[in-house]
Design an enzyme around this catalytic site. Structure first.
Site, short mmCIF file in Angstrom:
data_model
loop_
_atom_site.label_atom_id
_atom_site.label_comp_id
_atom_site.label_asym_id
_atom_site.label_seq_id
_atom_site.Cartn_x
_atom_site.Cartn_y
_atom_site.Cartn_z
N HIS A 199 0.82 -1.22 0.00
CA HIS A 199 0.00 0.00 0.00
C HIS A 199 0.86 1.27 0.00
CE1 HIS A 199 0.05 -0.02 4.57
NE2 HIS A 199 0.00 1.28 4.38
N ASP A 245 1.28 -7.68 2.34
CA ASP A 245 1.41 -6.23 2.08
C ASP A 245 2.88 -5.80 1.93
OD1 ASP A 245 0.93 -3.54 1.84
OD2 ASP A 245 -0.39 -3.41 3.59
N SER A 270 4.00 2.23 8.45
CA SER A 270 3.78 1.21 7.44
C SER A 270 5.07 0.96 6.68
CB SER A 270 2.69 1.63 6.48
OG SER A 270 1.46 1.27 7.01
N1 ARG Z 1 -4.84 0.73 7.53
C1 ARG Z 1 -3.60 0.94 6.84
C2 ARG Z 1 -2.91 2.25 7.30
O1 ARG Z 1 -3.57 3.06 7.89
C3 ARG Z 1 -3.78 1.10 5.38
C4 ARG Z 1 -3.93 -0.19 4.66
C5 ARG Z 1 -4.17 0.05 3.22
N2 ARG Z 1 -5.07 -0.96 2.72
C6 ARG Z 1 -6.37 -0.74 2.43
N3 ARG Z 1 -7.12 -1.75 2.14
N4 ARG Z 1 -6.88 0.48 2.36
O2 ARG Z 1 -2.47 3.02 6.49
N1 ASP Z 2 -1.42 1.48 8.00
C1 ASP Z 2 -0.67 2.56 8.64
C2 ASP Z 2 0.36 3.17 7.68
O1 ASP Z 2 0.13 3.18 6.50
C3 ASP Z 2 -0.03 2.06 9.89
C4 ASP Z 2 -0.90 2.27 11.06
O2 ASP Z 2 -1.62 3.27 11.11
O3 ASP Z 2 -0.81 1.45 11.97
O4 ASP Z 2 1.31 3.79 8.09
#
Ligand code: ARG
Ligand code: ASP
Length: 720
Positions: free
Chosen positions: A84, A220, A655
């Protein structure tokens, strides 16, 4: 006797709660944590992790682009980050013939690695405490305004002076709300190439449905490489550039993790607010987030309805959906977490202890005032925060209006504007139109417009609404549907052809007509209202809040070591490099539910559903699963481990961060948190706040067995 024993037990208990797992530590000051880290199982030293005298792990951790972390895993500058995080680049390189988002991408030779102009990778070379220099001439008598001026002058002077003497990029960063300052030296690499990415049904498996949720089965990761000029220094892209030879690269562990294992995460957390007063947390979680969640629920329902009906629309709105959905889901988790774990009550209890401490001597009176003064400021702020929220979340969610807002500048063209300038504007707007209309679907936007305008109108008091909302009452008898019919029926902004035709024929005499376009009228009305009635007031409140936060922080920095000596203080995340540590382990998110600490490929097969986009499994992955062809990447239990959770205090920006074992070997890539613990940006509770990582063995299995990209495996250092 009994009483003392109870007190001791309470202190011990509180001590462990406050200490274990919580905190994002400044790597340059990690000596302070070393003993605790080693007591928890770490076998290396703080100096192995961060040193400016010899190579250390920090030389292998980078800020990837503007918002993620990456780590170097070979002597040829090979870099891992999340799928991502690389998503935008994978998408940019995708065409109809080469759809890397869908099919994945693997550079089987160095020549096939793809340049990513604009992508940078930033590496911290050194950081030095310069608090004294920045706060020179600040005295207890200095007013807030004077202080702001002095600090910004001192920063400017110091950066200019040090930049002259350094080959690196120099900046000053504020920690603890302006109570501490560090000078940072960063090396910025500019030739970064894309090396590999799994297909989205692996890299984004579970999609938005599984996002923020445990158990998780997402592969990921994506792979990049740093290139440098012939002299080994950062350079712009050139085919003559060579691969970067880092001072350090991570060794990869194939041993996996077990419950209770020590881990640490090294990366670039973006923002946390752990020291806010209860009034602020309450406003954030119980006033603002519910509104945002409610508005986004309405929008996402509309997106879903059309995305399910039409494959083209699904792709057009995939990114918008992911963007809105990420915050939407997280904030629901925050609201619930704060309620279930009594976040506000805990803050209030702390504040009582803080005020008791303040009352002990006269010199602490300013600290007491800082806390008490938050309440009236937040009361005042609420109205403006709400107005901002409706403007951005409701008003600007109407794509037509958001896009029309780009035309503000061209409405200022007069007959005296040089033709060159006009041409430039027209061309820029034409390119913007090409991007915008590629992913625009009018039926969605019309429905969103109706829902958002209704919500906006109902929520904001009449004297606090953009003119256009009141006009719906005056000219359309309060019927939002009729207004939206008129808006979409009369504007040129529903069609790229009309917009381009207008731009092709544009000359200063057309401005009048454009100004009457209903989308422009709506955009102007909302923007004018915001600028004239909200922005300045909002800023004023923010300045007051920031000043109070600085003093309140200073108070907490004095009070906590005295009253809670077992509690370590750490600065909020500010996009600088940090270390966080905690143990691998499952948890109990709610009554009757227990989570194990890892997931396996079996779970992917259980979730498989060829009819649901997020849960498609490729034949290739199924074949490998059925043949149990995992090679040396299998766990000792014979299965393929996919992801695991641990108690590391992470946030957005983390991330892609390396998650490392007691020896500092790479175990996986951090990519998310569990939904129940998303409140960790405001209040950390070790019993539910867990970070999610993809197991490095799954990553290597995919590179090796799935993609057959052996050359990448060969250049890594792998500890069996
Ligand atoms: N929750 C993850 C973080 O905050 C993002 C993951 C991205 N994947 C998704 N399906 N949107 O950034
Ligand atoms: N998914 C988040 C990121 O993209 C990580 C988090 O918020 O735990 O940095």
């Amino acid at each position: 006797m009994k009483k003392t024993l109870f007190a001791i037990i309470t202190i011990l208990f509180l001590g462990t709660i406050a200490r274990a797992d919580e905190g994002m530590w400044i790597p340059a000051l990690l000596q302070r944590n070393e003993a605790e880290m080693q007591a928890m199982g770490m076998k290396i030293t703080a100096d192995d992790i961060y040193s400016i005298n010899h190579s250390s792990m920090k030389d292998a951790v980078v800020l990837f682009g503007g918002g993620c972390t990456g780590e170097i895993v070979s002597e040829q500058g090979l870099l891992l980050t999340n799928h991502h995080c690389g998503y935008g680049w994978i998408q940019r390189h995708s065409t109809m013939e080469h759809d890397y988002l869908t099919d994945g991408f693997w550079a089987m030779t160095p020549e096939e690695e793809l340049a990513c102009p604009g992508l940078t990778v930033t590496m911290l070379k050194n950081m030095v405490d310069v608090t004294d220099k920045i706060l020179t001439n600040v005295t207890p008598e200095t007013t807030d305004e004077e202080r702001a001026e002095i600090v910004s002058k001192n920063i400017k002077r110091l950066v200019e002076e040090m930049q002259k003497r350094s080959e690196y990029e120099v900046s000053v960063e504020s920690f603890y709300q302006g109570n501490q300052y560090f000078l940072m030296y960063n090396e910025v690499f500019r030739d970064i190439r894309m090396v590999g990415a799994p297909p989205s049904n692996i890299g984004k498996f579970g999609g938005d449905t599984d996002n923020w949720v445990w158990p998780r089965h997402t592969g990921d990761f994506s792979i990049f490489r740093i290139y440098v000029g012939p002299d080994g220094k950062p350079a712009e892209y050139s085919k003559d550039n060579k691969t970067y030879k880092p001072d350090y690269h991570f060794t990869i562990s194939l041993k996996g993790v077990e419950e209770g294992d020590f881990t640490f995460v090294f990366g670039y957390p973006a923002r946390t607010n752990e020291y806010l007063p209860a009034v602020a947390v309450n406003q954030e979680a119980n006033v603002i987030y519910p509104v945002v969640v409610d508005l986004r629920t309405k929008i996402l329902d509309i997106y879903n309805k059309y995305q399910e009906k039409d494959a083209k629309v699904r792709i057009q709105y995939a990114n918008k959906h992911a963007g809105l959905g990420n915050g939407w889901k997280k904030w629901m988790g925050v609201i619930e977490g704060i309620r279930n774990f009594k976040g506000i009550e805990k803050k209030q209890a702390f504040e009582e202890a803080y005020l008791d401490w303040c009352m002990k001597t006269r010199s602490r009176i300013p600290y007491m005032h800082a806390l008490k003064d938050f309440t009236p400021v937040y009361e005042e702020y609420e109205k403006y925060r709400m107005a901002t929220t409706y403007f951005t979340e409701a008003g600007l969610s109407i794509e037509l209006i958001e896009f029309a807002a780009n035309f503000a500048q061209i409405t200022e063209v007069t007959k005296d504007t040089p033709q060159e300038e006009i041409d430039e504007l027209v061309n820029a707007l034409k390119s913007a139109a090409a991007v915008f209309y590629k992913d625009y679907y009018q039926p969605i936007d019309e429905e969103v417009a109706i829902a958002m305008l209704k919500a906006y109108r109902e929520a904001q008091p009449e004297d606090f609404r953009p003119e256009i909302l009141n006009e719906i009452d005056r000219k359309f008898k309060g019927n939002v549907q009729s207004y939206v019919d008129y808006l979409f029926g009369k504007t040129i902004f529903t069609s790229e052809e009309k917009v381009n035709k207008f731009l092709d024929e544009f000359n200063p005499s057309k401005v009048k007509k454009l100004e009457k376009d209903p989308a422009i009228v709506a955009a102007n009305s909302m923007m004018d209202f915001y600028v004239e009635n909200v922005m300045a007031k909002s800023r004023e409140c923010n300045t007051k809040i920031n000043n109070l936060r600085r003093v309140y922080m200073e108070g907490q920095m004095k009070m906590i070591p005295e009253v809670y000596p077992e509690r370590n203080l750490y600065p909020d995340a500010n996009f600088t490099l940090r270390v966080t540590y905690g143990k691998v382990g499952g948890f109990k998110p709610k009554d009757a539910v227990t989570y194990r600490h890892y997931t396996t490929l079996d779970g992917i097969m259980q979730k498989e559903n060829p009819n649901i986009y997020d849960y498609v499994v490729t034949d290739r992955l199924r074949e490998l699963y059925e043949a149990k062809d995992y090679g040396r990447y299998a766990d000792k239990d014979g299965s393929m481990h996919v992801a695991f959770i641990a108690g590391n205090h992470t946030t957005g920006g983390n991330s892609g961060s390396p998650i490392l074992n007691a020896n500092g070997e790479l175990l996986g890539l951090n990519f998310d948190r569990t939904w129940e613990g998303t409140m960790s940006d405001l209040i950390y509770d070790p019993s539910i706040c867990k970070n999610i990582s993809v197991d490095i063995r799954y990553v290597l299995f995919l590179i090796d067995k799935y993609a057959g990209c052996q050359r990448l495996i060969d250049e890594m250092t792998i500890a069996e």
